[in-house]
Design an enzyme around this catalytic site. Structure first.
Site, PDB file in Angstrom:
ATOM      1  N   ASP A 297       0.862  -1.177   0.000  1.00  0.00           N
ATOM      2  CA  ASP A 297       0.000   0.000   0.000  1.00  0.00           C
ATOM      3  C   ASP A 297       0.909   1.242   0.000  1.00  0.00           C
ATOM      4  O   ASP A 297       2.143   1.127   0.022  1.00  0.00           O
ATOM      5  CB  ASP A 297      -0.966  -0.032   1.200  1.00  0.00           C
ATOM      6  CG  ASP A 297      -2.212   0.816   0.924  1.00  0.00           C
ATOM      7  OD1 ASP A 297      -2.169   1.675   0.028  1.00  0.00           O
ATOM      8  OD2 ASP A 297      -3.236   0.628   1.613  1.00  0.00           O
ATOM      9  N   GLU A 484     -10.244   7.128   3.498  1.00  0.00           N
ATOM     10  CA  GLU A 484      -9.401   6.576   4.564  1.00  0.00           C
ATOM     11  C   GLU A 484      -8.882   7.658   5.519  1.00  0.00           C
ATOM     12  O   GLU A 484      -8.640   8.784   5.094  1.00  0.00           O
ATOM     13  CB  GLU A 484      -8.235   5.801   3.944  1.00  0.00           C
ATOM     14  CG  GLU A 484      -7.637   6.541   2.789  1.00  0.00           C
ATOM     15  CD  GLU A 484      -6.516   5.786   2.092  1.00  0.00           C
ATOM     16  OE1 GLU A 484      -5.928   4.900   2.703  1.00  0.00           O
ATOM     17  OE2 GLU A 484      -6.224   6.121   0.932  1.00  0.00           O
TER      18      GLU A 484
HETATM   19  C1  BGC Z   1      -5.195   2.926   0.215  1.00  0.00           C
HETATM   20  C2  BGC Z   1      -5.408   1.930  -0.901  1.00  0.00           C
HETATM   21  C3  BGC Z   1      -5.262   2.597  -2.232  1.00  0.00           C
HETATM   22  C4  BGC Z   1      -3.883   3.209  -2.287  1.00  0.00           C
HETATM   23  C5  BGC Z   1      -3.552   3.867  -3.600  1.00  0.00           C
HETATM   24  C6  BGC Z   1      -3.916   3.699   0.025  1.00  0.00           C
HETATM   25  O1  BGC Z   1      -3.778   4.738   0.941  1.00  0.00           O
HETATM   26  O2  BGC Z   1      -5.181   2.269   1.452  1.00  0.00           O
HETATM   27  O3  BGC Z   1      -6.670   1.329  -0.774  1.00  0.00           O
HETATM   28  O4  BGC Z   1      -5.466   1.685  -3.264  1.00  0.00           O
HETATM   29  O5  BGC Z   1      -3.777   4.190  -1.272  1.00  0.00           O
HETATM   30  O6  BGC Z   1      -4.153   5.067  -3.747  1.00  0.00           O
END
Ligand code: BGC
Length: 603
Positions: A297, A484
């Site tokens: 990630d 997030e």
């Molecule tokens: C998230 C992922 C995402 C990635 C790329 C991360 O912060 O947890 O779900 O795919 O970023 O943007």
């Protein structure tokens, strides 16, 4: 002769089918054998720098300068949001074609993978078809529809230049306080497993088709089960619980040949998942026989243990935000000193090359320009609208308050969420954390009500309009967009609660206390504690985050279609039920939800 032919003629199609199935299986096996041979011979030609290059994923703007793709042998490019590569899809394609040409100009000419956070449609492109977030698809419980939505997302992702999506999220959310609850289908492992299969099938097809993309099952493992629902927090479940509740969707994903699995931000019993060899290598790769790419990630390399994450089994590194050069030089040093073995590097690179061959990128490295016209097409939007209708869950309908009559003389539509496609769509829409603006091609709930009503429709954004002569108030309330971290309830960056804001509670009170028939539609990425507001309303609908086709909601409110959505989560009663590490459903079964999982009324 003739009679025996007649006797056996029924078997001929059967025999042909058996043969053609057998042939199909053999061709598939042959194809795989050929791919493995190609992977092996290509790997033999590669230098260590080229191998580490393949393991690098970068952002196309910002992180890299002009010739980096060629000089640093980059394996993949990621797009999340931010500086747009161009206005039109054609321009996006052109930008990626340019980068692809750089990659193809290198000694070995290995094509790039282009990955995108297409979480609910190709949501990074203004004008794409945007589906309800996965929680809404969970409410439809319609696997065929989920497969169709994924296939459309794949087409629109390809049309904007991508061959890889970071979706689906197949978490099992344990706590509604987690800001990513809506990215997952359901709290039910069984439902999540069924929809995971459909989603991967829809995204990937047989992978080599230019209308499909590689999918990513994420985040492995325990993302939704952290204590108190903290993004990237600590998950302290037993192996038993993990196997029982979290692993089944991954098993299905691997069986369905998902191309990638993303490592999770959380720790598991205090150890970062990125560095968890037991799960990434021993379980996922060896026991479950996952032969695709484990991708880190965001900034996973510098955040979670550098070369330890490679040793644990991470194959491709999201080397973003300044990580690229450090990752490349530091991994090289580790291989030179044998801290990371060449065997491990070769395994990682083989997995990446394997998927590039499966996607047929060596033959078809460029996006198909004929797909551009499909972006946001009526056919695609019709499916998205069907998904909106089927995702709606009717929680209360006192005295058949719904469906609304189209002849109703005066309807007042209340709330800013009624008139904003951005607000109705949640995070991962145009921007990472979403938008409160309207975006291209989308319709709002107010649009839909105005279209279907034959009476007078007035709009009262903040319930201060005093339209007390209305026959019905349709009140749209809910959460503002988040993704997030920023969506976690309890996170320092926000004042989010499991309840409606004071203002939104007032919208409902203002009209219901005047005795006006009150229909509430809740826009939210998770169930909220709205027990009092449900009591005050005549009808109450959980609409989740419907995406671009907001007018689909009106079609159900006016009864053109019946409700069919069922709760993908049990619905909480009081905030206090969430005082523990997990939601009540996961820690104290004696706490009764207001509505159980699977609940949903019909007309
Ligand atoms: C998230 C992922 C995402 C990635 C790329 C991360 O912060 O947890 O779900 O795919 O970023 O943007």
């Amino acid at each position: 002769m003739t009679s025996s032919f007649h006797k056996y003629r029924f078997f001929i199609p059967l025999i042909l089918t058996v043969f053609s199935c057998k042939n199909a299986i053999e061709t598939k096996v042959d194809k795989e054998i050929i791919i493995e041979k190609k992977v092996d011979s290509l790997l033999k030609l590669m230098t260590l720098e080229e191998k580490i290059g393949q393991m690098s994923q970068v952002r196309h703007f910002w992180d890299i300068s002009k010739n980096d793709v060629a000089t640093k042998f980059i394996g993949s490019v990621i797009h999340t949001q931010g500086v747009n590569p161009g206005e039109t899809a054609k321009e996006w394609q052109q930008k990626f074609i340019k980068l692809q040409k750089q990659a193809l100009s290198t000694r070995l000419g290995i094509p790039l993978l282009f990955g995108v956070d297409a979480i609910h449609g190709q949501n990074t492109f203004n004008g794409a078809t945007i589906f309800p977030h996965n929680i809404g698809l969970g409410a439809t419980a319609n696997a065929k529809l989920v497969e169709e939505a994924a296939a459309i997302t794949a087409i629109e992702a390809q049309a904007t230049g991508f061959n890889w999506v970071f979706s689906p999220c197949i978490a099992i959310p344990y706590n509604e306080k987690w800001g990513r609850v809506y990215e997952a289908f359901s709290e039910s492992t069984e439902l999540t497993s069924i929809l995971t299969k459909a989603s991967i099938k829809g995204h990937q097809g047989d992978l080599s088709d230019s209308k499909t993309v590689m999918a990513t099952a994420k985040h492995f493992i325990g993302d939704g089960a952290t204590e108190f629902g903290v993004e990237g927090g600590e998950t302290s479940l037993s192996n038993n619980e993990i196997n029982k509740r979290l692993m089944p969707p991954y098993k299905i994903a691997v069986n369905e040949k998902v191309g990638a699995v993303m490592a999770s931000f959380n720790t598991l019993n205090r150890k970062p998942m990125h560095a968890n060899k037991a799960y990434l290598t021993d379980t996922l790769k060896q026991k479950m026989k996952f032969d695709g790419i484990v991708v880190s990630d965001w900034k996973g390399y510098t955040k979670f243990g550098r070369n330890n994450i490679v040793n644990a089994g991470v194959d491709m590194i999201m080397a973003v935000d300044g990580d690229l050069d450090y990752f490349q030089s530091n991994l090289k040093k580790a291989v030179d000193s044998s801290y990371v073995s060449e065997v491990r590097i070769n395994d990682a690179v083989k997995r990446i090359l394997r998927q590039k061959f499966r996607l047929d990128l060596f033959k078809k490295p460029f996006p198909d320009s004929t797909l551009v016209s499909k972006i946001g097409s009526k056919a695609h939007r019709d499916i998205a609208k069907q998904a909106v209708r089927e995702s709606l869950v009717l929680l209360k309908n006192a005295n058949n308050a719904l469906p609304l009559s189209k002849e109703t003389k005066k309807i007042v539509v209340v709330g800013e969420h009624a008139n904003s496609s951005g607000l109705q769509s949640g995070g991962w829409t145009i921007n990472w954390q979403g938008t409160s603006e309207n975006y291209k091609g989308a319709t709002t709930i107010l649009d839909g009500i105005k279209k279907l009503s034959k009476g007078n429709v007035v709009y009262d954004k903040d319930a201060k309009g005093n339209y007390f002569d209305a026959d019905v108030a349709v009140i749209i309330v809910g959460e503002t967009p988040y993704a997030e971290f920023f969506g976690d309830i309890g996170h320092e960056s926000n004042t989010r609660k499991l309840t409606l804001t004071k203002e939104h509670q007032k919208y409902i009170k203002t009209y219901s206390e005047k005795g006006i028939k009150t229909i509430v539609v809740l826009i939210s990425g998770r169930p909220l504690v709205v027990t009092k507001q449900i009591k005050k309303s005549d009808a109450f609908v959980a609409a989740w985050l419907p995406g671009s086709e907001g007018d689909g909601i009106a079609e159900v409110l006016f009864g053109d279609f019946n409700f069919s959505g069922k709760l993908p989560h049990s619905w909480p009663n009081v905030v206090n039920d969430f005082k523990g590490k997990y939601g009540p459903n996961f820690w104290d079964k004696s706490i009764k939800p207001l509505y159980p999982f699977g609940y949903g009324l019909k007309y």
